[in-house]
Design a protein around this motif. Structure first.
Motif, mmCIF file in Angstrom:
data_model
loop_
_atom_site.group_PDB
_atom_site.id
_atom_site.type_symbol
_atom_site.label_atom_id
_atom_site.label_comp_id
_atom_site.label_asym_id
_atom_site.label_seq_id
_atom_site.Cartn_x
_atom_site.Cartn_y
_atom_site.Cartn_z
ATOM 1 N N LEU A 233 10.439 -55.922 -102.566
ATOM 2 C CA LEU A 233 10.591 -56.145 -101.131
ATOM 3 C C LEU A 233 10.865 -57.620 -100.843
ATOM 4 C CD1 LEU A 233 7.784 -53.812 -99.726
ATOM 5 C CD2 LEU A 233 10.249 -53.516 -99.462
ATOM 6 N N VAL B 107 4.442 -46.814 -93.947
ATOM 7 C CA VAL B 107 5.092 -45.830 -94.818
ATOM 8 C C VAL B 107 5.390 -44.546 -94.058
ATOM 9 C CG1 VAL B 107 4.759 -44.345 -96.827
ATOM 10 C CG2 VAL B 107 4.149 -46.763 -96.955
ATOM 11 N N CYS C 258 9.048 -45.550 -94.193
ATOM 12 C CA CYS C 258 9.600 -45.390 -95.548
ATOM 13 C C CYS C 258 10.015 -43.932 -95.779
ATOM 14 C CB CYS C 258 8.583 -45.803 -96.594
ATOM 15 S SG CYS C 258 8.043 -47.524 -96.488
ATOM 16 N N THR C 259 9.228 -43.009 -95.225
ATOM 17 C CA THR C 259 9.518 -41.593 -95.422
ATOM 18 C C THR C 259 10.824 -41.168 -94.775
ATOM 19 O OG1 THR C 259 8.136 -41.096 -93.494
ATOM 20 C CG2 THR C 259 7.097 -40.903 -95.674
ATOM 21 N N LEU D 133 9.291 -43.780 -104.503
ATOM 22 C CA LEU D 133 8.479 -44.994 -104.373
ATOM 23 C C LEU D 133 7.107 -44.880 -105.015
ATOM 24 C CD1 LEU D 133 9.213 -45.947 -100.645
ATOM 25 C CD2 LEU D 133 10.380 -46.750 -102.715
ATOM 26 N N LEU E 61 8.088 -38.972 -100.575
ATOM 27 C CA LEU E 61 8.364 -40.291 -101.175
ATOM 28 C C LEU E 61 8.928 -40.194 -102.589
ATOM 29 C CD1 LEU E 61 5.202 -42.153 -99.860
ATOM 30 C CD2 LEU E 61 7.547 -42.419 -99.016
ATOM 31 N N MET F 266 18.192 -52.319 -96.878
ATOM 32 C CA MET F 266 16.898 -52.765 -97.388
ATOM 33 C C MET F 266 16.649 -54.229 -97.059
ATOM 34 S SD MET F 266 14.825 -50.556 -98.483
ATOM 35 C CE MET F 266 13.685 -51.800 -99.055
ATOM 36 N N VAL G 28 2.112 -52.243 -97.665
ATOM 37 C CA VAL G 28 2.941 -51.138 -98.161
ATOM 38 C C VAL G 28 2.783 -50.984 -99.670
ATOM 39 C CG1 VAL G 28 5.330 -50.391 -98.543
ATOM 40 C CG2 VAL G 28 4.622 -51.225 -96.294
ATOM 41 N N HIS H 52 13.145 -42.327 -97.806
ATOM 42 C CA HIS H 52 12.722 -41.992 -99.172
ATOM 43 C C HIS H 52 12.099 -40.605 -99.272
ATOM 44 C CE1 HIS H 52 13.474 -46.040 -100.829
ATOM 45 N NE2 HIS H 52 13.187 -46.444 -99.604
#
Length: 220
Positions: free
Chosen positions: A157, A115, A127-128, A145, A135, A173, A188, A131
């Protein structure tokens, strides 16, 4: 009709507000889009209106398959879907309490790494990076998220990985999810569900970060 009867009829009529109109969403998504205890009904509130609108269109037009949503939205026009999206984007209910992970501590640490840092060796961005640092998503079309059940995150996912959930090419994605192992997905999902939401759930501003890969649904 007498004046008294007309007044009674008016009193019984539901108020014509968006809050009243979206009550049909409340059973699954909560009165303010905060989510419910059902693992597979996500939080809607505070997500960017552009993202919510794109998902409503996808359900209406069959790009995303879930029969109750497909049926509910089948005849709704674009303008009305915009209003629904804008309503939930403006809601700010508190996040649910974090959920203790049901996976090993090592897997939770792996989730945090993915993440926050990603995995450069496997070309997996953090992810950051898309997103937002908190997040909470990014305007206009990247969702937050947090406040989601681990099972929901894992299912989405998996759907991205196997192509049952799709987006405009290049489908970033799908590319990211295809590089995640089964354990990565569990990691995750567990870490996100165990993380508290920030006090301010607002998504990051458009252009506040450069995305690490091309996304057809979110042009730079």
């Amino acid at each position: 009709m007498s004046v008294a009867k007309a007044q009674d009829a008016a009193a019984e009529r539901a108020p014509d507000t968006m809050e009243a109109r979206v009550l049909g969403c409340a059973a699954c998504h909560g009165a303010h889009g905060e989510g419910t205890n059902n693992d597979y009904f996500p939080r809607l509130s505070s997500k960017p209106a552009g993202y919510l609108y794109n998902q409503l269109i996808a359900f209406r037009d069959g790009q995303r398959q879930y029969p109750p949503m497909n049926y509910l939205l089948a005849y709704m026009p674009d303008a009305y879907l915009h209003k629904i999206a804008e309503y939930f984007a403006q809601q700010r209910p508190p996040y649910p309490p974090p959920v203790a992970p049901s996976v090993s501590a090592a897997l939770v640490r792996r989730g945090e790494q993915l993440v926050k840092e990603g995995d450069a060796a496997n070309q997996i961005p953090a992810c950051t990076a898309c997103h937002g640092a908190a997040l909470t998503g990014r305007e206009p079309g990247i969702p937050g998220l947090l406040g989601l059940h681990a099972e929901y995150v894992s299912a989405q996912l998996g759907a991205w990985r196997y192509g049952t959930r799709k987006s405009i090419a290049p489908d970033c994605m799908h590319d990211v999810a295809s590089r995640l192992s089964n354990d990565d997905i569990s990691a995750v999902a567990a870490w996100l569900a165990a993380s508290p939401g920030p006090a301010n759930p607002a998504p990051a501003a458009r252009g506040s970060m450069k995305l690490p890969l091309a996304c057809g649904s979110e042009p730079q």
